[in-house]
Design a protein around this motif. Structure first.
Motif, short mmCIF file in Angstrom:
data_model
loop_
_atom_site.label_atom_id
_atom_site.label_comp_id
_atom_site.label_asym_id
_atom_site.label_seq_id
_atom_site.Cartn_x
_atom_site.Cartn_y
_atom_site.Cartn_z
N ALA A 1 28.73 30.04 12.96
CA ALA A 1 27.74 29.63 12.57
C ALA A 1 28.07 31.10 11.56
N SER A 2 29.32 31.54 11.05
CA SER A 2 29.88 31.90 9.72
C SER A 2 30.79 31.21 8.80
N GLY A 3 30.01 30.05 9.17
CA GLY A 3 31.20 29.17 8.44
C GLY A 3 32.57 29.08 8.30
N ALA A 4 32.86 29.89 8.50
CA ALA A 4 34.84 30.13 8.96
C ALA A 4 35.08 28.89 9.61
N PRO A 5 36.26 28.33 9.27
CA PRO A 5 36.70 26.84 9.99
C PRO A 5 37.89 27.44 11.01
N LEU A 6 37.38 26.26 11.79
CA LEU A 6 38.24 27.17 13.41
C LEU A 6 39.35 26.14 12.97
N ARG A 7 40.65 26.95 13.11
CA ARG A 7 41.99 26.23 12.82
C ARG A 7 41.45 25.72 14.04
N PHE A 8 42.70 24.35 13.48
CA PHE A 8 43.21 23.61 15.04
C PHE A 8 44.97 23.56 14.43
N ALA A 9 46.11 23.55 15.22
CA ALA A 9 47.25 22.55 15.31
C ALA A 9 46.83 21.67 15.22
N GLY A 10 48.20 21.46 13.84
CA GLY A 10 48.54 19.83 14.02
C GLY A 10 49.68 19.43 14.91
N ILE A 11 48.98 18.37 15.96
CA ILE A 11 49.87 18.09 16.77
C ILE A 11 50.70 16.63 16.51
N THR A 12 52.02 17.06 16.83
CA THR A 12 52.85 16.12 16.43
C THR A 12 52.95 14.60 17.08
N TRP A 13 52.55 14.48 18.19
CA TRP A 13 52.75 13.00 19.02
C TRP A 13 50.75 12.84 19.70
N GLU A 14 50.83 11.33 19.27
CA GLU A 14 48.95 10.82 19.41
C GLU A 14 48.11 11.30 20.55
N LEU B 1 49.10 30.75 17.55
CA LEU B 1 48.01 30.67 18.36
C LEU B 1 48.06 31.95 19.08
N VAL B 2 49.20 32.46 19.34
CA VAL B 2 48.82 33.90 19.85
C VAL B 2 49.09 34.75 19.07
N SER B 3 49.28 34.65 17.60
CA SER B 3 49.17 35.97 16.67
C SER B 3 47.43 35.59 16.04
N GLY B 4 47.12 34.82 16.52
CA GLY B 4 45.35 34.23 16.05
C GLY B 4 45.01 33.90 14.70
N ASP B 5 46.82 33.23 13.68
CA ASP B 5 46.25 32.53 12.99
C ASP B 5 45.85 31.05 12.86
N LEU B 6 45.81 30.86 14.92
CA LEU B 6 44.85 29.82 14.83
C LEU B 6 44.11 30.06 16.18
N GLN B 7 42.76 28.94 16.31
CA GLN B 7 42.70 29.36 17.46
C GLN B 7 42.59 28.06 18.77
N LEU B 8 42.83 26.99 18.22
CA LEU B 8 42.91 26.03 19.42
C LEU B 8 43.89 25.13 18.97
N TRP B 9 45.32 24.68 19.78
CA TRP B 9 46.17 24.20 20.54
C TRP B 9 46.24 23.12 21.42
N VAL B 10 45.75 21.98 21.12
CA VAL B 10 45.09 20.94 22.40
C VAL B 10 46.47 20.53 22.86
N GLU B 11 45.73 19.60 24.24
CA GLU B 11 47.02 18.90 24.65
C GLU B 11 48.02 19.95 25.06
N GLN B 12 48.31 20.57 25.38
CA GLN B 12 49.04 21.98 26.14
C GLN B 12 49.64 21.18 27.19
N TRP B 13 51.11 21.32 27.24
CA TRP B 13 52.21 20.56 28.80
C TRP B 13 51.94 22.24 29.24
N ASN B 14 52.14 23.07 28.41
CA ASN B 14 52.87 24.62 29.40
C ASN B 14 53.59 25.11 29.54
N ARG B 15 54.55 24.48 28.56
CA ARG B 15 56.50 24.19 29.05
C ARG B 15 57.35 25.24 28.46
N THR B 16 56.40 26.35 27.38
CA THR B 16 57.48 27.04 26.24
C THR B 16 56.91 28.53 26.56
#
Length: 344
Positions: free
Chosen positions: A31-44, A79-94
């Motif tokens: 609602a504030s107009g601030a963009p939701l920041r997504f991580a750029g994923i490198t696989w299809e 993402l962890v630091s709060g500079d991004l809000q969403l990181w899609v398709e997490q395999w939870n391996r790091t």
């Protein structure tokens, strides 16, 4: 002065009430107009899921979104630091993600892939097991069912550099799957009959598989789903011993010499989401929690990306437009109606 303040307060309260009750508009950050920041994923597949969610947020809720590119480590750290809000398709391996979850700064939400999640394993082309009458190919390994059957077929998979052995096409050196598969070769006692051939890059792995299948040749390789190659070709997964946690732990550590056999467990694919966004924008969280596609849907979609050389944003929009029944339950009715209208 008091009357004016009270009036302002009533106006503000009314605006907040209307905002909170709207099903077609997400909460605070959107609602504030601030963009939701997504991580750029490198696989299809990750790119496609990202654009599915972005498109629905933009068309259904009026959110602004942007993608920030970078390496996996860099974007996970952001993402962890709060500079991004969403990181899609997490395999939870790091370790970065694990520490982020443990600290409470992020959470892994949703279940993006139905039928048990992402799969990995050893594959051969279907024509080797069943033949392909249309291409005039006869089945050469009709009895190939498990990894224990592989030694008797080593001559079919002959390694050009070491003809006395078959060739197993592994992941590129340094990938987690390469390390695990190297341990599996020991656990399955395949070292004596197969060379452990590492592809130079992910693109080289795909090229070798595609070339062999185009020529109708035998090939034994490791792969995973979701992936565009899975939507492009008919493959047969070779059965491995049942998953065993203790044995799996020996396969994950390349330093362990006393290994025992285990299949790779399925992986639940999630979305890494900042805790702050979850708290401020519950409707975004509600959408992310509901997004789910079948292996066939995602593999077919990303195969289209590769074959037609289209961006994930284009294919995601085409998919949403053609399949409203798949995603109409992911958002409230008003937001769904807005998205359907915008996608026409």
């Amino acid at each position: 002065m008091k009357t004016q303040s009270l009036a302002h307060s009533l106006i503000a309260a009314t605006a907040l009430t209307l905002l909170g009750s709207s099903t077609a508009q997400a909460a605070t950050q959107c609602a504030s107009g601030a963009p939701l920041r997504f991580a750029g994923i490198t696989w299809e597949s990750g790119q496609f899921y990202t654009d599915i969610i972005r498109t629905l947020l933009e068309t259904g809720y009026g959110c602004k979104t942007e993608v920030v590119n970078g390496s996996t480590a860099a974007t996970e750290t952001a993402l962890v630091s709060g500079d991004l809000q969403l990181w899609v398709e997490q395999w939870n391996r790091t370790d970065i993600i694990r520490k982020g979850v443990d600290s409470g700064k992020i959470k892994l939400v949703g279940d993006l892939l139905s039928e048990g999640g992402a799969t990995e394993g050893f594959f051969v082309p279907e024509y080797m097991v069943k033949g392909d009458a249309q291409r005039g190919i006869k089945a050469t390994t009709p009895d190939l069912k498990t990894v224990a059957d592989l030694p008797k077929y080593k001559d079919l998979f002959s390694d050009d550099e070491n003809p006395e052995k078959g060739r197993f096409l592994n992941c590129p050196t340094g990938w987690d799957c390469e390390k695990i598969n190297t341990q599996k070769m020991k656990a399955y006692k395949l070292d004596a009959s197969y060379t452990n051939f590492r592809a130079g890059t992910g693109a080289a792995l795909d090229a070798a598989i595609s070339s062999a299948i185009a020529r109708g040749k035998p090939i034994l390789f490791y792969y995973w789903s979701p992936a565009s190659l899975m939507g492009k070709f008919k493959l047969v997964k070779i059965k491995e011993p049942e998953f065993n946690q203790k044995c799996w732990d020996t396969l994950k550590d390349p330093k362990v010499k006393d290994v025992c056999p285990s299949a790779t467990p399925n992986t639940r694919l999630t979305v890494g989401m900042s805790t702050a966004l979850m708290q401020s924008d519950p409707e975004v969280l509600n959408l992310v929690e509901k997004v789910q596609l079948s292996p066939e849907q995602i593999n077919t979609a990303i195969a289209k990306m590769a074959e037609r050389k289209l961006g994930s944003d284009v294919v995601a929009r085409e998919f949403l437009k053609a399949n409203p029944t798949v995603w109409s339950g992911w958002m409230p009715a008003a937001a769904t109606a807005k998205a359907v209208s915008a996608l026409k």
